[in-house]
Design a protein around this motif. Structure first.
Motif, PDB file in Angstrom:
ATOM      1  N   PHE A  55       0.840  -1.205   0.000  1.00 17.84           N
ATOM      2  CA  PHE A  55       0.000   0.000   0.000  1.00 17.84           C
ATOM      3  C   PHE A  55       0.871   1.251   0.000  1.00 17.84           C
ATOM      4  O   PHE A  55       0.568   2.238  -0.679  1.00 17.84           O
ATOM      5  CB  PHE A  55      -0.911   0.006   1.225  1.00 17.84           C
ATOM      6  CG  PHE A  55      -2.215  -0.710   1.024  1.00 17.84           C
ATOM      7  CD1 PHE A  55      -3.320  -0.041   0.526  1.00 17.84           C
ATOM      8  CD2 PHE A  55      -2.334  -2.062   1.331  1.00 17.84           C
ATOM      9  CE1 PHE A  55      -4.530  -0.701   0.340  1.00 17.84           C
ATOM     10  CE2 PHE A  55      -3.537  -2.728   1.149  1.00 17.84           C
ATOM     11  CZ  PHE A  55      -4.637  -2.049   0.653  1.00 17.84           C
TER      12      PHE A  55
ATOM     13  N   HIS B  48       2.416   2.023  -3.427  1.00 21.49           N
ATOM     14  CA  HIS B  48       1.365   2.460  -4.341  1.00 21.49           C
ATOM     15  C   HIS B  48       0.935   3.888  -3.999  1.00 21.49           C
ATOM     16  O   HIS B  48       0.783   4.740  -4.891  1.00 21.49           O
ATOM     17  CB  HIS B  48       0.174   1.506  -4.254  1.00 21.49           C
ATOM     18  CG  HIS B  48      -0.943   1.847  -5.180  1.00 21.49           C
ATOM     19  ND1 HIS B  48      -2.006   2.666  -4.807  1.00 21.49           N
ATOM     20  CD2 HIS B  48      -1.168   1.515  -6.484  1.00 21.49           C
ATOM     21  CE1 HIS B  48      -2.829   2.793  -5.832  1.00 21.49           C
ATOM     22  NE2 HIS B  48      -2.348   2.107  -6.860  1.00 21.49           N
ATOM     23  N   ASP B  49       0.744   4.163  -2.711  1.00 18.80           N
ATOM     24  CA  ASP B  49       0.341   5.501  -2.275  1.00 18.80           C
ATOM     25  C   ASP B  49       1.416   6.529  -2.601  1.00 18.80           C
ATOM     26  O   ASP B  49       1.119   7.647  -3.060  1.00 18.80           O
ATOM     27  CB  ASP B  49       0.075   5.487  -0.769  1.00 18.80           C
ATOM     28  CG  ASP B  49      -0.528   6.782  -0.279  1.00 18.80           C
ATOM     29  OD1 ASP B  49      -1.759   6.887  -0.230  1.00 18.80           O
ATOM     30  OD2 ASP B  49       0.240   7.711   0.059  1.00 18.80           O
TER      31      ASP B  49
ATOM     32  N   ARG C 284       1.445   7.135  -6.538  1.00 24.46           N
ATOM     33  CA  ARG C 284       0.265   7.798  -7.096  1.00 24.46           C
ATOM     34  C   ARG C 284      -0.035   9.138  -6.433  1.00 24.46           C
ATOM     35  O   ARG C 284      -0.401  10.105  -7.115  1.00 24.46           O
ATOM     36  CB  ARG C 284      -0.955   6.882  -6.994  1.00 24.46           C
ATOM     37  CG  ARG C 284      -0.858   5.661  -7.891  1.00 24.46           C
ATOM     38  CD  ARG C 284      -2.167   4.886  -7.890  1.00 24.46           C
ATOM     39  NE  ARG C 284      -3.217   5.646  -8.571  1.00 24.46           N
ATOM     40  CZ  ARG C 284      -3.581   5.468  -9.838  1.00 24.46           C
ATOM     41  NH1 ARG C 284      -2.952   4.564 -10.583  1.00 24.46           N
ATOM     42  NH2 ARG C 284      -4.557   6.165 -10.368  1.00 24.46           N
ATOM     43  N   ASN C 285       0.114   9.223  -5.117  1.00 23.79           N
ATOM     44  CA  ASN C 285      -0.297  10.440  -4.419  1.00 23.79           C
ATOM     45  C   ASN C 285       0.849  11.412  -4.157  1.00 23.79           C
ATOM     46  O   ASN C 285       0.655  12.620  -4.253  1.00 23.79           O
ATOM     47  CB  ASN C 285      -0.984  10.076  -3.102  1.00 23.79           C
ATOM     48  CG  ASN C 285      -2.280   9.322  -3.329  1.00 23.79           C
ATOM     49  OD1 ASN C 285      -3.156   9.774  -4.048  1.00 23.79           O
ATOM     50  ND2 ASN C 285      -2.406   8.154  -2.733  1.00 23.79           N
TER      51      ASN C 285
ATOM     52  N   ALA D  99      -8.052  -2.390  -0.566  1.00 20.73           N
ATOM     53  CA  ALA D  99      -7.726  -1.613  -1.764  1.00 20.73           C
ATOM     54  C   ALA D  99      -8.993  -1.092  -2.438  1.00 20.73           C
ATOM     55  O   ALA D  99      -9.040   0.056  -2.908  1.00 20.73           O
ATOM     56  CB  ALA D  99      -6.920  -2.468  -2.743  1.00 20.73           C
TER      57      ALA D  99
ATOM     58  N   HIS E 281      -7.906   2.488  -4.147  1.00 16.96           N
ATOM     59  CA  HIS E 281      -6.527   2.462  -4.626  1.00 16.96           C
ATOM     60  C   HIS E 281      -6.525   1.831  -6.021  1.00 16.96           C
ATOM     61  O   HIS E 281      -6.249   0.633  -6.171  1.00 16.96           O
ATOM     62  CB  HIS E 281      -5.634   1.651  -3.680  1.00 16.96           C
ATOM     63  CG  HIS E 281      -5.072   2.435  -2.545  1.00 16.96           C
ATOM     64  ND1 HIS E 281      -3.741   2.779  -2.440  1.00 16.96           N
ATOM     65  CD2 HIS E 281      -5.665   2.980  -1.460  1.00 16.96           C
ATOM     66  CE1 HIS E 281      -3.535   3.472  -1.339  1.00 16.96           C
ATOM     67  NE2 HIS E 281      -4.692   3.606  -0.721  1.00 16.96           N
TER      68      HIS E 281
END
Length: 405
Positions: free
Chosen positions: A208, A211-212, A215-216, A241, A246
């Motif tokens: 997580f 990925h966070d 993307r963020n 998710a 997500h």
């Protein structure tokens, strides 16, 4: 008519002067640090308290670090409560207080009989004010406010770190820091999507997180796949998710031998036991990963083969040393194989996982211009001959695919 005179105010005693100076420095944002020493309280192991400015949720606070012989305990208090505590500690618990501000250095001392004495030193030039942010000493790559941290139990509903998860939070940030540096030095173009495979993703903390972060924090398109053998963990993470929105994050049931993506930009395998690390590295190389991040564990294959030279046998008669040798030889060969396959490789200490005390990471970033592997292959063979190693799993896998001569 006689003139009336206003009686002069009595001079403040040294303790009151010191506390007034402290309050003034806080009001003027000039406070730098306060150290309470010469402990005389009931806690035998307490040595001193170090107090510094701190901002928590836009509120000015003071951070108290209680320094014991074997540990530190931190308390963050709002200014009024902090000032009241400092006044309470002097002189009942501490007989020395050293205040440092932008413009002054003031020391309050109490004699054995409790008599206070004040010493003041004014520097020739103003000191520089320290940053008062909560993260002033260490950059954080993720914020505690991120929803996935609450969903996975790292923070509470108020986005405050749960004390029992402080080590996990530190590990997550260190992992993202390492990844961030690797990404910036890789050949992955900024505009292209980043495809990540995390083998042995477990509860998904790091999956997580990456990925966070992509993307963020970096605003990059990311396709992240977590691979885990425990089906309940796969279900838990997929539900999270979907619930947390997500997009591009999925979890699959399997391991590095059964789930083989066609293409990977970033290959992650933490705590892959024994030759599972070799399969993971092989997958990364075969799929053309730009970044390979491994935290190896167990080194049974090489340990069973090693024939140590007679000169080393007195040192290696102890099982601990024998295990450390097998670990060093195994991971050195892995790093050299990665170098021979065109990667710039580092081996360094990471942060151990909650279920193992292993704390080594192998980080490999693919070179834009690979080096001629001939010289490296000679060194690898010499190392194998020295320890009488006949087979290394990673070498076997690479040769079978024609990735290593």
């Amino acid at each position: 008519m006689s003139a009336t005179t206003t009686p002069a105010k009595p001079a403040l005693d040294p303790r009151a002067q010191f506390l007034a100076q402290l309050e003034t420095s806080l009001q003027q944002n000039a406070f730098i640090k306060l150290v309470l020493a010469r402990h005389v309280g009931s806690e035998a192991d307490l040595q001193r308290v170090i107090i510094k400015p701190l901002t928590v949720k836009d509120q000015a606070c003071l951070s108290f670090v209680y320094r014991y012989k074997t540990r530190d305990i931190t308390r963050n208090l709002p200014l009024p409560e902090a000032q009241a505590l400092i006044a309470e500690l002097l002189p009942e618990s501490f007989r020395n207080a050293h205040l440092l501000t932008l413009t002054d250095e003031v020391q309050l001392e109490f004699s054995k009989k409790g008599k206070p004495m004040l010493h003041r030193n004014t520097p020739q030039q103003m000191r520089e004010a320290p940053a008062a942010g909560h993260d002033r000493e260490k950059k954080r790559y993720l914020e505690l406010t991120r929803p996935f941290l609450t969903d996975l139990g790292v923070t509470n509903k108020q986005h405050e770190l749960i004390p029992a998860m402080s080590r996990k939070w530190k590990q997550i940030n260190k992992f993202i820091e390492v990844f961030s540096h690797a990404l910036s030095s890789s050949a992955l173009a900024e505009g292209q999507p980043v495809r990540v495979a995390d083998f042995g993703s477990g509860k998904g903390y790091l999956t997580f997180a990456i990925h966070d972060y992509l993307r963020n924090s970096l605003q990059r398109e990311a396709q992240v796949t977590g691979v885990e053998l425990r089906e309940d963990m796969v279900t838990l993470c997929n539900n999270a998710a979907a619930r947390l929105e997500h997009p591009g994050l999925v979890f699959q049931h399997g391991d590095v031998r059964t789930v083989v993506p066609a293409e990977i930009d970033v290959m992650i395998a933490l705590h892959a036991c024994d030759i599972a690390t070799d399969y993971a590295i092989h997958t990364g190389i075969r799929c053309g990963a730009a970044i390979i991040m491994c935290s190896p564990c167990c080194h049974k294959q090489i340990r069973q083969q090693i024939q140590s030279p007679s000169l080393l046998k007195p040192m290696l008669q102890y099982g601990l040393h024998l295990g450390q040798q097998a670990e060093m030889v195994t991971d050195s060969l892995r790093a050299l194989y990665l170098e021979a396959c065109g990667y710039e490789t580092k081996v360094f200490e990471f942060i151990s996982l909650e279920h193992t005390n292993k704390n080594k990471m192998i980080l490999a970033v693919r070179r834009e211009q690979p080096q001629d592997p001939a010289a490296l292959l000679v060194k690898i063979q010499a190392l194998k001959d020295f320890y009488a190693i006949e087979e290394h799993c990673l070498e076997t896998l690479l040769k079978a695919d024609g990735l290593l001569a």
